[in-house]
Motif scaffolding. Structure first.
Motif, PDB file in Angstrom:
ATOM      1  N   HIS A 116      17.444 -40.301  15.693  1.00  0.00           N
ATOM      2  CA  HIS A 116      17.716 -41.713  15.979  1.00  0.00           C
ATOM      3  C   HIS A 116      18.304 -41.986  17.364  1.00  0.00           C
ATOM      4  O   HIS A 116      18.600 -43.124  17.672  1.00  0.00           O
ATOM      5  CB  HIS A 116      18.608 -42.361  14.920  1.00  0.00           C
ATOM      6  CG  HIS A 116      18.038 -42.351  13.540  1.00  0.00           C
ATOM      7  ND1 HIS A 116      16.796 -42.871  13.242  1.00  0.00           N
ATOM      8  CD2 HIS A 116      18.543 -41.871  12.384  1.00  0.00           C
ATOM      9  CE1 HIS A 116      16.567 -42.708  11.960  1.00  0.00           C
ATOM     10  NE2 HIS A 116      17.594 -42.108  11.412  1.00  0.00           N
ATOM     11  N   GLN A 118      16.884 -42.125  20.074  1.00  0.00           N
ATOM     12  CA  GLN A 118      15.939 -42.946  20.826  1.00  0.00           C
ATOM     13  C   GLN A 118      16.134 -44.437  20.589  1.00  0.00           C
ATOM     14  O   GLN A 118      15.676 -45.246  21.375  1.00  0.00           O
ATOM     15  CB  GLN A 118      14.495 -42.546  20.513  1.00  0.00           C
ATOM     16  CG  GLN A 118      13.988 -42.983  19.161  1.00  0.00           C
ATOM     17  CD  GLN A 118      14.381 -42.073  18.004  1.00  0.00           C
ATOM     18  OE1 GLN A 118      15.059 -41.064  18.184  1.00  0.00           O
ATOM     19  NE2 GLN A 118      13.935 -42.412  16.805  1.00  0.00           N
ATOM     20  N   ALA A 119      16.830 -44.814  19.528  1.00  0.00           N
ATOM     21  CA  ALA A 119      17.026 -46.225  19.196  1.00  0.00           C
ATOM     22  C   ALA A 119      18.456 -46.689  19.429  1.00  0.00           C
ATOM     23  O   ALA A 119      18.805 -47.795  19.037  1.00  0.00           O
ATOM     24  CB  ALA A 119      16.640 -46.462  17.739  1.00  0.00           C
ATOM     25  N   LEU A 124      21.766 -43.612  24.761  1.00  0.00           N
ATOM     26  CA  LEU A 124      20.819 -43.452  25.868  1.00  0.00           C
ATOM     27  C   LEU A 124      21.390 -43.835  27.230  1.00  0.00           C
ATOM     28  O   LEU A 124      21.159 -43.144  28.221  1.00  0.00           O
ATOM     29  CB  LEU A 124      19.550 -44.264  25.590  1.00  0.00           C
ATOM     30  CG  LEU A 124      18.707 -43.789  24.414  1.00  0.00           C
ATOM     31  CD1 LEU A 124      17.527 -44.735  24.205  1.00  0.00           C
ATOM     32  CD2 LEU A 124      18.234 -42.358  24.622  1.00  0.00           C
ATOM     33  N   LEU A 137      12.546 -34.727  27.024  1.00  0.00           N
ATOM     34  CA  LEU A 137      13.059 -34.145  25.797  1.00  0.00           C
ATOM     35  C   LEU A 137      12.092 -33.074  25.317  1.00  0.00           C
ATOM     36  O   LEU A 137      10.905 -33.101  25.658  1.00  0.00           O
ATOM     37  CB  LEU A 137      13.234 -35.217  24.723  1.00  0.00           C
ATOM     38  CG  LEU A 137      14.481 -36.092  24.838  1.00  0.00           C
ATOM     39  CD1 LEU A 137      14.478 -36.948  26.072  1.00  0.00           C
ATOM     40  CD2 LEU A 137      14.660 -36.914  23.594  1.00  0.00           C
ATOM     41  N   ARG A 141       9.017 -36.624  24.888  1.00  0.00           N
ATOM     42  CA  ARG A 141       9.377 -37.965  25.352  1.00  0.00           C
ATOM     43  C   ARG A 141      10.268 -37.857  26.586  1.00  0.00           C
ATOM     44  O   ARG A 141      11.056 -36.931  26.714  1.00  0.00           O
ATOM     45  CB  ARG A 141      10.108 -38.733  24.251  1.00  0.00           C
ATOM     46  CG  ARG A 141       9.253 -38.949  23.010  1.00  0.00           C
ATOM     47  CD  ARG A 141      10.045 -39.574  21.893  1.00  0.00           C
ATOM     48  NE  ARG A 141      11.086 -38.638  21.454  1.00  0.00           N
ATOM     49  CZ  ARG A 141      12.067 -38.943  20.625  1.00  0.00           C
ATOM     50  NH1 ARG A 141      12.176 -40.164  20.142  1.00  0.00           N
ATOM     51  NH2 ARG A 141      12.966 -38.045  20.282  1.00  0.00           N
ATOM     52  N   LEU A 143      13.292 -39.534  29.035  1.00  0.00           N
ATOM     53  CA  LEU A 143      14.442 -40.417  28.908  1.00  0.00           C
ATOM     54  C   LEU A 143      14.091 -41.804  29.427  1.00  0.00           C
ATOM     55  O   LEU A 143      14.502 -42.811  28.837  1.00  0.00           O
ATOM     56  CB  LEU A 143      15.638 -39.834  29.658  1.00  0.00           C
ATOM     57  CG  LEU A 143      16.916 -40.675  29.637  1.00  0.00           C
ATOM     58  CD1 LEU A 143      17.373 -40.960  28.217  1.00  0.00           C
ATOM     59  CD2 LEU A 143      18.011 -39.983  30.433  1.00  0.00           C
ATOM     60  N   GLU A 145      11.231 -43.359  29.301  1.00  0.00           N
ATOM     61  CA  GLU A 145      10.463 -44.060  28.253  1.00  0.00           C
ATOM     62  C   GLU A 145      11.401 -44.597  27.172  1.00  0.00           C
ATOM     63  O   GLU A 145      11.248 -45.735  26.717  1.00  0.00           O
ATOM     64  CB  GLU A 145       9.466 -43.106  27.587  1.00  0.00           C
ATOM     65  CG  GLU A 145       8.290 -42.688  28.423  1.00  0.00           C
ATOM     66  CD  GLU A 145       7.487 -41.595  27.706  1.00  0.00           C
ATOM     67  OE1 GLU A 145       7.264 -41.702  26.485  1.00  0.00           O
ATOM     68  OE2 GLU A 145       7.096 -40.632  28.388  1.00  0.00           O
ATOM     69  N   LEU A 146      12.353 -43.759  26.752  1.00  0.00           N
ATOM     70  CA  LEU A 146      13.279 -44.178  25.700  1.00  0.00           C
ATOM     71  C   LEU A 146      14.130 -45.354  26.159  1.00  0.00           C
ATOM     72  O   LEU A 146      14.351 -46.300  25.399  1.00  0.00           O
ATOM     73  CB  LEU A 146      14.169 -43.008  25.278  1.00  0.00           C
ATOM     74  CG  LEU A 146      13.463 -41.807  24.661  1.00  0.00           C
ATOM     75  CD1 LEU A 146      14.476 -40.726  24.304  1.00  0.00           C
ATOM     76  CD2 LEU A 146      12.649 -42.191  23.447  1.00  0.00           C
ATOM     77  N   GLU A 149      12.305 -48.633  26.025  1.00  0.00           N
ATOM     78  CA  GLU A 149      12.079 -49.140  24.672  1.00  0.00           C
ATOM     79  C   GLU A 149      13.368 -49.521  23.950  1.00  0.00           C
ATOM     80  O   GLU A 149      13.325 -49.979  22.811  1.00  0.00           O
ATOM     81  CB  GLU A 149      11.334 -48.075  23.850  1.00  0.00           C
ATOM     82  CG  GLU A 149       9.946 -47.780  24.384  1.00  0.00           C
ATOM     83  CD  GLU A 149       9.313 -46.562  23.725  1.00  0.00           C
ATOM     84  OE1 GLU A 149       9.919 -45.974  22.804  1.00  0.00           O
ATOM     85  OE2 GLU A 149       8.210 -46.195  24.157  1.00  0.00           O
ATOM     86  N   CYS A 150      14.519 -49.337  24.597  1.00  0.00           N
ATOM     87  CA  CYS A 150      15.808 -49.578  23.947  1.00  0.00           C
ATOM     88  C   CYS A 150      16.658 -50.453  24.862  1.00  0.00           C
ATOM     89  O   CYS A 150      17.375 -49.953  25.728  1.00  0.00           O
ATOM     90  CB  CYS A 150      16.508 -48.254  23.669  1.00  0.00           C
ATOM     91  SG  CYS A 150      18.020 -48.421  22.697  1.00  0.00           S
TER      92      CYS A 150
END
Length: 160
Positions: A116, A118-119, A124, A137, A141, A143, A145-146, A149-150
């Motif tokens: 979790h 990533q959310a 992050l 990662l 993925r 960092l 990109e994460l 999206e967050c």
């Protein structure tokens, strides 16, 4: 030595002081060196009715195997009054291994990358303060990109 990123969180007993004490304890870990600490961030608890959390991320370079490091982190939690009554309850200190070098770890006691993360903006954004911009990662993925999206919502970066 491997670079390990550790999430720190507290919402009881002076959370900022809990995090400062945890950073001091991380600096004393055997076969490890503290490489950096992010700013502190504050956010609402994921569950209603709990006090706000203070969070940060620390980077250490360590020779400890993953489960030995996990045991050492849990000892720090206990030393700072952590009681494990419920999984998502309030806590004096929570130390989570977020990333362990480029390893994918799937053990009963330890999942890396941390599930979790990533959310969770409160993980992050402090991680991005310490990690290289091109961090990938172990699961492929990035960092960046994460972060895209967050959104940075419900999180406040605290003054030093």
């Amino acid at each position: 030595m491997e670079r390990v990123y550790i999430g720190l969180g507290s919402n009881l007993a002076d959370p900022a002081e809990q995090l400062r004490n945890a950073v001091q304890a991380l600096a004393q870990l055997p076969d490890s060196e503290l490489a950096g600490v992010s700013a502190f961030y504050q956010s609402d608890s994921l569950l209603p009715g709990q006090p706000r959390y203070t969070n940060a991320v620390a980077a250490i370079d360590s020779r400890l195997p993953p489960l030995e490091l996990l045991d050492a982190l849990q000892r720090i939690e206990l030393d700072q009054g952590r009681e494990r009554h419920e999984r998502w309850g309030p806590r004096t200190l929570d130390l989570d291994i977020l990333l362990f070098g480029d390893r994918l770890i799937d053990e009963p006691r330890l999942k890396v990358p941390h599930y979790h993360m990533q959310a969770r903006a409160f993980v992050l954004y402090p991680l991005a303060e310490l990690a290289p911009a091109d961090l990938q990662l172990a699961d492929g993925r990035s960092l960046q990109e994460l972060l895209a999206e967050c959104p940075f919502v419900g999180v406040e970066r605290l003054a030093p």
